[in-house]
Design a protein around this motif. Structure first.
Motif: not given
Length: 304
Positions: A163-172, A212-219
């Motif tokens: 039930g955790w959420k990530a605001s940022y996951i590095r897209d390498a 995208q489904n997790a709401g990560m902003k493109p980077m």
């Protein structure tokens, strides 16, 4: 330029000396964020040093969990991770093996073990850094292993199940052709780092829908082709084109440094990979620290 830029340092908690180097950068306002490893024997000491230095930070850096499956000791019971660690609980799996396992029938067996360890490492960092909210996690990994398909699947399943959420996951995902625009720099790049760039871009393509489904902003990430030697001169030459590329594609830009140097006397059997040891103790880490200071990008970013 209106590109959002993050000046980031990996490997806080790798060793006491490396962590002191990073703390020095934080106290002088040279970084926007750091990644923390939880599975090295110096973890508690490094956390103590962080708390002692925190009042001197000009601003609170963002903190990411630096999932480490390549070195150090597992936080899980070693008996439950037979494919990942040795009898002492030290990681002995390679990046390449994890990648190939992603396409083998043994994938689910490995994923089950990975989930146990990823969950505990996230809990360990979040447990001592109250700044890291379990509903706003920032996550990356040592040697970018979270980009490997089976590891990424394990990570996303852990987040969902806990039930955790990530605001940022590095897209390498690092722009490739920006490095080819400066012909004078061609001979300064290590060919093996181009291979890393291409492989991680491949992994990134596989993960775009998940991000995208997790709401990560493109980077974009900058720190692969120049990994181990993010020096001032080349950064100054490439930065305008890198910013232009990120702005054109509507992506933020994380500039990744390793400004913390491990001392040779700090090397123990926790550091199991010879190539990685050379990287950890390399004087090029001092070059990266010098670049962080000379460029002073963190201050400039905050003033925009």
């Amino acid at each position: 330029m209106s590109v959002r830029i993050d000046i980031h340092a990996d490997d806080f908690g790798e060793s006491v000396h490396a962590s002191r180097d990073i703390l020095e950068c934080l106290k002088d306002g040279k970084l926007n964020s750091i990644s923390v490893l939880a599975n090295m024997s110096c973890f508690e000491e490094c956390v103590r040093l962080y708390r002692e230095a925190q009042e001197e930070f000009p601003w609170q850096p963002a903190i990411s969990v630096h999932v480490n499956l390549m070195e150090g000791s597992c936080l899980s019971d070693p008996k439950g991770l037979p494919d990942l660690v040795d009898e002492k609980g030290h990681f002995q799996i390679s990046w390449e093996k994890l990648f190939f396992v992603s396409y083998l029938p043994s994938r689910n067996r490995f994923k089950k073990q990975l989930k146990k360890e990823i969950e505990l490492q996230i809990k360990a960092v979040a447990g001592v850094f109250s700044e890291l909210n379990l509903q706003e996690l920032r996550i990356d990994s040592h040697q970018h292993t979270h980009m490997i398909p089976v590891v990424a699947e394990a990570l996303f399943e852990v987040l969902e199940e806990q039930g955790w959420k990530a605001s940022y996951i590095r897209d390498a995902k690092e722009p490739f052709f920006v490095f080819l625009k400066k012909t004078s720099l061609y001979k300064t790049y290590r060919p093996v780092n181009f291979v890393k760039n291409i492989l991680l871009n491949y992994c990134s393509a596989l993960l775009q829908k998940r991000f995208q489904n997790a709401g990560m902003k493109p980077m974009y990430l900058w720190g692969l082709i120049m990994s181990g030697h993010m020096d001032e001169e080349r950064i100054r030459q490439l930065l305008p084109n890198m910013e232009k590329k990120a702005e054109h594609n509507g992506r933020m830009l994380e500039i990744l440094f390793h400004p913390g140097q491990v001392l040779r006397e700090e090397i123990s059997d926790e550091f199991s990979q010879e190539d990685a040891i050379a990287f950890h103790v390399s004087p090029d880490r001092s070059v990266e620290k010098q670049a962080v200071y000379a460029l002073d990008l963190a201050q400039k970013v905050r003033k925009r």
